[in-house]
Design a protein around this motif. Structure first.
Motif, PDB file in Angstrom:
ATOM      1  N   ASP A 170      35.385   4.344   9.121  1.00 24.15           N
ATOM      2  CA  ASP A 170      36.632   3.590   9.044  1.00 24.15           C
ATOM      3  C   ASP A 170      37.466   4.108   7.873  1.00 24.15           C
ATOM      4  O   ASP A 170      36.922   4.442   6.820  1.00 24.15           O
ATOM      5  CB  ASP A 170      36.357   2.103   8.823  1.00 24.15           C
ATOM      6  CG  ASP A 170      35.723   1.449  10.041  1.00 24.15           C
ATOM      7  OD1 ASP A 170      35.779   2.049  11.136  1.00 24.15           O
ATOM      8  OD2 ASP A 170      35.173   0.341   9.887  1.00 24.15           O
ATOM      9  N   PRO A 171      38.782   4.183   8.043  1.00 20.38           N
ATOM     10  CA  PRO A 171      39.614   4.645   6.924  1.00 20.38           C
ATOM     11  C   PRO A 171      39.675   3.603   5.816  1.00 20.38           C
ATOM     12  O   PRO A 171      39.653   2.398   6.075  1.00 20.38           O
ATOM     13  CB  PRO A 171      40.983   4.851   7.566  1.00 20.38           C
ATOM     14  CG  PRO A 171      40.996   3.937   8.748  1.00 20.38           C
ATOM     15  CD  PRO A 171      39.580   3.895   9.239  1.00 20.38           C
ATOM     16  N   THR A 172      39.746   4.064   4.603  1.00 13.71           N
ATOM     17  CA  THR A 172      39.948   3.189   3.451  1.00 13.71           C
ATOM     18  C   THR A 172      41.261   3.579   2.786  1.00 13.71           C
ATOM     19  O   THR A 172      41.553   4.767   2.628  1.00 13.71           O
ATOM     20  CB  THR A 172      38.791   3.314   2.436  1.00 13.71           C
ATOM     21  OG1 THR A 172      38.654   4.686   2.052  1.00 13.71           O
ATOM     22  CG2 THR A 172      37.491   2.836   3.054  1.00 13.71           C
ATOM     23  N   PRO A 173      42.059   2.607   2.398  1.00 16.52           N
ATOM     24  CA  PRO A 173      43.388   2.949   1.864  1.00 16.52           C
ATOM     25  C   PRO A 173      43.333   3.466   0.441  1.00 16.52           C
ATOM     26  O   PRO A 173      42.582   2.954  -0.393  1.00 16.52           O
ATOM     27  CB  PRO A 173      44.138   1.614   1.930  1.00 16.52           C
ATOM     28  CG  PRO A 173      43.059   0.578   1.787  1.00 16.52           C
ATOM     29  CD  PRO A 173      41.847   1.159   2.485  1.00 16.52           C
ATOM     30  N   GLY A 174      44.131   4.499   0.177  1.00  8.90           N
ATOM     31  CA  GLY A 174      44.390   4.877  -1.204  1.00  8.90           C
ATOM     32  C   GLY A 174      45.309   3.849  -1.836  1.00  8.90           C
ATOM     33  O   GLY A 174      45.760   2.899  -1.179  1.00  8.90           O
ATOM     34  N   SER A 175      45.630   4.038  -3.069  1.00  7.70           N
ATOM     35  CA  SER A 175      46.382   3.005  -3.797  1.00  7.70           C
ATOM     36  C   SER A 175      47.739   2.696  -3.175  1.00  7.70           C
ATOM     37  O   SER A 175      48.213   1.560  -3.237  1.00  7.70           O
ATOM     38  CB  SER A 175      46.550   3.421  -5.258  1.00  7.70           C
ATOM     39  OG  SER A 175      47.246   4.653  -5.350  1.00  7.70           O
ATOM     40  N   HIS A 176      48.395   3.710  -2.554  1.00 14.76           N
ATOM     41  CA  HIS A 176      49.720   3.504  -1.974  1.00 14.76           C
ATOM     42  C   HIS A 176      49.684   3.474  -0.439  1.00 14.76           C
ATOM     43  O   HIS A 176      50.728   3.594   0.204  1.00 14.76           O
ATOM     44  CB  HIS A 176      50.674   4.611  -2.425  1.00 14.76           C
ATOM     45  CG  HIS A 176      50.982   4.583  -3.881  1.00 14.76           C
ATOM     46  ND1 HIS A 176      50.227   5.242  -4.816  1.00 14.76           N
ATOM     47  CD2 HIS A 176      51.969   3.948  -4.575  1.00 14.76           C
ATOM     48  CE1 HIS A 176      50.734   5.046  -6.016  1.00 14.76           C
ATOM     49  NE2 HIS A 176      51.782   4.265  -5.909  1.00 14.76           N
ATOM     50  N   ASP A 177      48.514   3.298   0.145  1.00 20.47           N
ATOM     51  CA  ASP A 177      48.351   3.450   1.594  1.00 20.47           C
ATOM     52  C   ASP A 177      48.273   2.126   2.337  1.00 20.47           C
ATOM     53  O   ASP A 177      47.904   1.079   1.779  1.00 20.47           O
ATOM     54  CB  ASP A 177      47.072   4.237   1.908  1.00 20.47           C
ATOM     55  CG  ASP A 177      47.160   5.693   1.509  1.00 20.47           C
ATOM     56  OD1 ASP A 177      48.292   6.185   1.341  1.00 20.47           O
ATOM     57  OD2 ASP A 177      46.098   6.319   1.354  1.00 20.47           O
ATOM     58  N   LEU A 178      48.580   2.229   3.639  1.00 21.82           N
ATOM     59  CA  LEU A 178      48.351   1.155   4.595  1.00 21.82           C
ATOM     60  C   LEU A 178      47.343   1.644   5.623  1.00 21.82           C
ATOM     61  O   LEU A 178      47.419   2.791   6.068  1.00 21.82           O
ATOM     62  CB  LEU A 178      49.649   0.783   5.323  1.00 21.82           C
ATOM     63  CG  LEU A 178      50.890   0.485   4.489  1.00 21.82           C
ATOM     64  CD1 LEU A 178      52.084   0.275   5.417  1.00 21.82           C
ATOM     65  CD2 LEU A 178      50.672  -0.729   3.601  1.00 21.82           C
ATOM     66  N   VAL A 179      46.412   0.798   6.017  1.00 23.11           N
ATOM     67  CA  VAL A 179      45.556   1.078   7.160  1.00 23.11           C
ATOM     68  C   VAL A 179      46.087   0.273   8.335  1.00 23.11           C
ATOM     69  O   VAL A 179      46.249  -0.953   8.241  1.00 23.11           O
ATOM     70  CB  VAL A 179      44.083   0.719   6.885  1.00 23.11           C
ATOM     71  CG1 VAL A 179      43.245   0.925   8.146  1.00 23.11           C
ATOM     72  CG2 VAL A 179      43.527   1.571   5.750  1.00 23.11           C
TER      73      VAL A 179
END
Length: 338
Positions: free
Chosen positions: A20-29
């Protein structure tokens, strides 16, 4: 999560369990609601699959925010988002002007970063567009190819009310036809050898030509009363740059949108004799996305007509393979959770 992963064999895509993707600090999943199958994905799978082992294609997507980074401002879980798939450094002149495709460090969802042929995808919050409540996921996934078409027309010099010749009635060609009519072209004429695609272009309000059995320049003149001065090549097949030079009027303009991934040749003397101008275009700018969203929200583009099929992830590998053969589809959408 499940994702369609590029393999070296056949079929080209294989449904696999991936992290599963995990968001970086500026990211949206995003939980992917819909993702379009692009012709560039098909070309890459046919020609360059060994260069992209394990990639998850898909750069035409929208979805619902299910997780976000600590510095992803402006969004909350549950928001519906259209992904702008290009990400740059966010600091150079190109990025600051919204022309992210020209950033030296630009990356693309579906190539350098996992794309939307999956249950979930990550996109930067600065690269996201909030999706209006009235838009369906299917239309949300069409914003990207519609923005390609708008950018192509913005780079095409033409007079108000001037007729336009579009070569190719695939997804981009039909999107160009939609936009050309919305932007005031006097007549939009689409040339395509496949009857089904011509019928779709006609349903969008375009006149059509069968280039296998009709002289394109002559038919265009019969329909519009003039030779084609504005030609937009949207198929990316070898020989079409030469064909555009042959059908274009003296002092005409050719915009090349189609991406041909193999060597192609044309006779420069013909283009020189006619004093043609050529413009090659790629991707779009952020303002093209914003303008496209505004137009589809206002009902000024009948974008949903471009969709000819929908598939779930389980059926994607075989459907993807079928699109590599001659077909009359326009836009096929992946609905990972349907």
């Amino acid at each position: 999560m499940l994702a369609a992963v590029l393999t070296a064999g056949r079929p080209s895509l294989e449904i696999q369990e991936v992290p599963d993707p995990t968001p970086g600090s500026h990211d949206l999943v995003l939980k992917v609601d819909a993702c379009g199958i692009c012709g560039s994905d098909l070309h890459l799978a046919q020609k360059y699959k060994t260069q992209y082992p394990g990639v998850v294609f898909g750069h035409e997507f929208c979805g619902e925010v299910v997780a976000l980074g600590t510095e992803a401002e402006g969004y909350r879980v549950g928001d519906r988002v259209i992904g702008f798939p290009l990400a740059g450094c966010r600091q150079c002149a190109a990025c600051l002007s919204g022309d992210v495709a020209k950033c030296a460090t630009m990356t693309l969802n579906g190539i350098q970063r996992p794309g939307g042929y999956a249950e979930y995808v990550t996109v930067g919050a600065p690269e996201a567009f909030r999706m209006p409540e009235t838009l369906t996921p299917e239309v949300g996934a069409l914003v990207e190819p519609l923005a390609v078409a708008l950018h192509a027309l913005d780079r095409t010099p033409r007079a108000a009310g001037e007729p336009v010749l579009v070569l190719g009635a695939g997804p981009v060609g039909c999107a160009v036809a939609l936009w050309a009519r919305a932007l005031g072209a006097g007549e939009v004429v689409v040339s395509d050898p496949m009857a089904g695609r011509r019928r779709l272009a006609e349903s969008l309000g375009a006149a059509t030509i069968d280039p296998l059995h009709e002289d394109v320049a002559e038919q265009f003149a019969k329909i519009t009363g003039s030779a084609p001065r504005v030609v937009i090549e949207c198929a990316g097949a070898p020989g079409l740059i030469q064909h555009a030079a042959e059908v274009a009027d003296t002092d005409g303009h050719v915009t090349v949108v189609g991406v041909c991934l193999q060597p192609d040749t044309f006779t420069p003397a013909l283009a020189v004799q006619k004093e043609l101008s050529y413009q090659f275009v790629v991707y779009y700018r952020r303002r093209d996305f914003a303008r496209t969203i505004a137009h589809v929200t206002a009902g000024r583009l009948s974008a949903d007509r471009l969709v000819t099929d929908r598939v779930g992830l389980a059926d994607l590998p075989q459907r993807f393979e079928s699109l590599m053969k001659p077909n009359e589809d326009c836009k096929v959408l992946v609905r990972p959770h349907h």
